[in-house]
Enzyme design. Structure first.
Site, short mmCIF file in Angstrom:
data_model
loop_
_atom_site.label_atom_id
_atom_site.label_comp_id
_atom_site.label_asym_id
_atom_site.label_seq_id
_atom_site.Cartn_x
_atom_site.Cartn_y
_atom_site.Cartn_z
N GLU A 202 -1.32 0.90 -2.18
CA GLU A 202 -0.83 -0.24 -2.96
C GLU A 202 -1.43 -1.55 -2.43
O GLU A 202 -1.48 -1.78 -1.22
CB GLU A 202 0.71 -0.30 -2.90
N HIS B 10 7.31 6.53 -4.49
CA HIS B 10 6.99 5.54 -3.46
C HIS B 10 7.50 6.09 -2.14
O HIS B 10 8.60 6.61 -2.07
CB HIS B 10 7.66 4.21 -3.80
N ASP C 210 6.11 -11.97 -0.55
CA ASP C 210 6.39 -10.90 -1.50
C ASP C 210 7.82 -10.99 -2.02
O ASP C 210 8.73 -10.44 -1.43
CB ASP C 210 6.16 -9.56 -0.79
N HIS D 181 2.06 -8.77 -5.89
CA HIS D 181 1.36 -8.77 -4.60
C HIS D 181 -0.04 -9.38 -4.70
O HIS D 181 -0.43 -10.18 -3.84
CB HIS D 181 1.26 -7.35 -4.05
N HIS E 279 2.10 1.79 1.13
CA HIS E 279 1.47 0.54 1.59
C HIS E 279 0.51 0.92 2.71
O HIS E 279 0.85 1.77 3.55
CB HIS E 279 2.53 -0.42 2.12
N ARG F 202 14.60 3.96 3.79
CA ARG F 202 14.80 3.25 5.06
C ARG F 202 15.11 4.20 6.21
O ARG F 202 15.62 3.79 7.25
CB ARG F 202 15.91 2.20 4.93
N ASP G 174 -0.19 -3.94 -7.66
CA ASP G 174 1.09 -4.62 -7.84
C ASP G 174 0.80 -6.07 -8.23
O ASP G 174 0.17 -6.81 -7.47
CB ASP G 174 1.90 -4.53 -6.54
N TYR H 245 9.48 2.91 3.59
CA TYR H 245 8.96 1.64 4.12
C TYR H 245 8.71 1.70 5.62
O TYR H 245 8.08 0.79 6.17
CB TYR H 245 9.94 0.51 3.80
N HIS I 190 2.32 -1.79 -10.66
CA HIS I 190 3.68 -2.32 -10.50
C HIS I 190 3.74 -3.65 -11.22
O HIS I 190 2.96 -4.56 -10.92
CB HIS I 190 4.02 -2.50 -9.01
N GLU J 225 9.52 -3.36 -10.75
CA GLU J 225 10.25 -3.30 -9.47
C GLU J 225 11.01 -4.62 -9.31
O GLU J 225 10.94 -5.27 -8.28
CB GLU J 225 9.28 -3.14 -8.30
N HIS K 192 9.68 -10.52 -5.84
CA HIS K 192 9.45 -10.21 -7.25
C HIS K 192 10.35 -11.05 -8.15
O HIS K 192 11.48 -11.35 -7.80
CB HIS K 192 9.75 -8.73 -7.51
ZN ZN Z 1 6.67 -6.29 -3.43
FE FE Z 2 5.05 -2.68 -5.58
FE FE Z 3 5.45 -0.95 -2.73
#
Ligand code: ZN
Ligand code: FE
Ligand code: FE
Length: 283
Positions: free
Chosen positions: A145, A68, A229, A182, A108, A38, A179, A71, A216, A261, A231
């Site tokens: 992804e 990864h 999104d 996703h 992403h 972040r 993923d 973000y 993922h 995840e 999980h």
């Molecule tokens: Zn996700």
């Molecule tokens: Fe993912």
């Molecule tokens: Fe991701």
């Protein structure tokens, strides 16, 4: 023979600390952040930490490692300042992977934030071409992804990812991470045997299975094509167990890092539980 099962694990205290966390549940693969996900800034990796990372990697035997990225990075942004900042941060992420001999960086594709899908995808292509020109000799690969398609995010269809690969000059440097949450939220229904086969056929025809370098493993709290999104634990969400049974028994996916995840619960015990569920499905 099946996927190389693991999870996203914490690298708090140093990237070298991730291996012991993976060992706890006999993971064969792990995913980590090499910096705060972040924040833009990262302090450089210490030589001590780099040495410890290679020592721990060897000691633990966990050799399948995926990173990864942050973000905040948006390689699709139409805003010049944000895109330039994203390109710099992405180069930093790649360089950190290279330092640690990690072969795969998941990212992403980004969000077009109003400029439209076509322009957004073109921005990603230009960003990646810039990155590749600036850092010509890296071994690390970028794994685009698949996304749930929330808001203006790109990567909700296999076609969108293929468009990016098509536009990139150094195509061998761009791979894909699938993923499960996703793609389901984006509208791919692979809950039945036929549905699974069809989804994989599309992936192969549009992107090419040889580009699939990480998976993922997440169930979905939201229904098919919800574009949301969130999980869920394996078999407890809207996707359900059957889809995962097809996936873990698909011989074409042998050895691919497949990473949870999902919410870890106290002391990461839910990672253990999800891994037991997945391994128990292998025929
Ligand atoms: Zn996700
Ligand atoms: Fe993912
Ligand atoms: Fe991701």
């Amino acid at each position: 023979m099946t996927l190389a099962f693991g999870a996203h694990v914490s690298a708090s205290g140093g990237v070298d600390k991730a291996f012991a966390r993976g060992e706890e549940f006999s993971m064969e693969a792990i995913q980590i952040f090499t910096k705060s996900e972040r924040q833009w800034r990262a302090k450089p990796l210490d030589d001590d930490v780099i040495d410890a990372f290679f020592r721990e990697r060897k000691r633990s035997g966990i050799d399948k490692i995926v990173v990864h990225d942050s973000y905040l990075i948006n390689l699709a942004s139409p805003k010049e300042v944000l895109r330039a900042k994203s390109i710099d941060a992405f180069k930093e992420e790649l360089t950190r992977c290279e330092t640690l001999s990690i072969p795969s960086l998941v990212t992403h594709p980004g969000a077009h934030t109003g400029c439209g899908v076509d322009v957004g995808l073109q921005n990603v292509v230009e960003s990646l071409n810039r990155v590749h020109d600036d850092l010509p000799d890296l071994k690390v690969r970028t794994l685009l992804e698949t996304t749930a398609g929330q808001g203006t995010t790109l990567g909700r269809t296999f076609e969108e990812l293929a468009t990016i690969v098509d536009g990139v000059e150094a195509k061998e440097r761009v791979k894909v991470c699938l993923d499960t949450c996703h793609i389901f939220a984006a509208g791919y229904d692979f809950r039945t045997e036929d549905g699974y086969a069809g989804m994989m056929r599309q992936f192969d025809e549009i992107i090419g299975l040889e580009r699939l370098q990480a998976i993922h493993l997440n169930d979905s709290k939201n229904p098919l094509a919800s574009n949301k999104d969130r999980h869920d634990h394996i078999g407890e969400g809207e996707i359900g167990r059957e889809a995962f049974r097809h996936l873990v028994n698909d011989a074409r996916l042998e050895g691919i890092p497949a990473l949870l995840e999902t919410d870890k619960g106290d002391d990461n015990q839910l990672d253990g539980k999800n891994l037991v569920t997945l391994r128990g499905m292998v025929a």
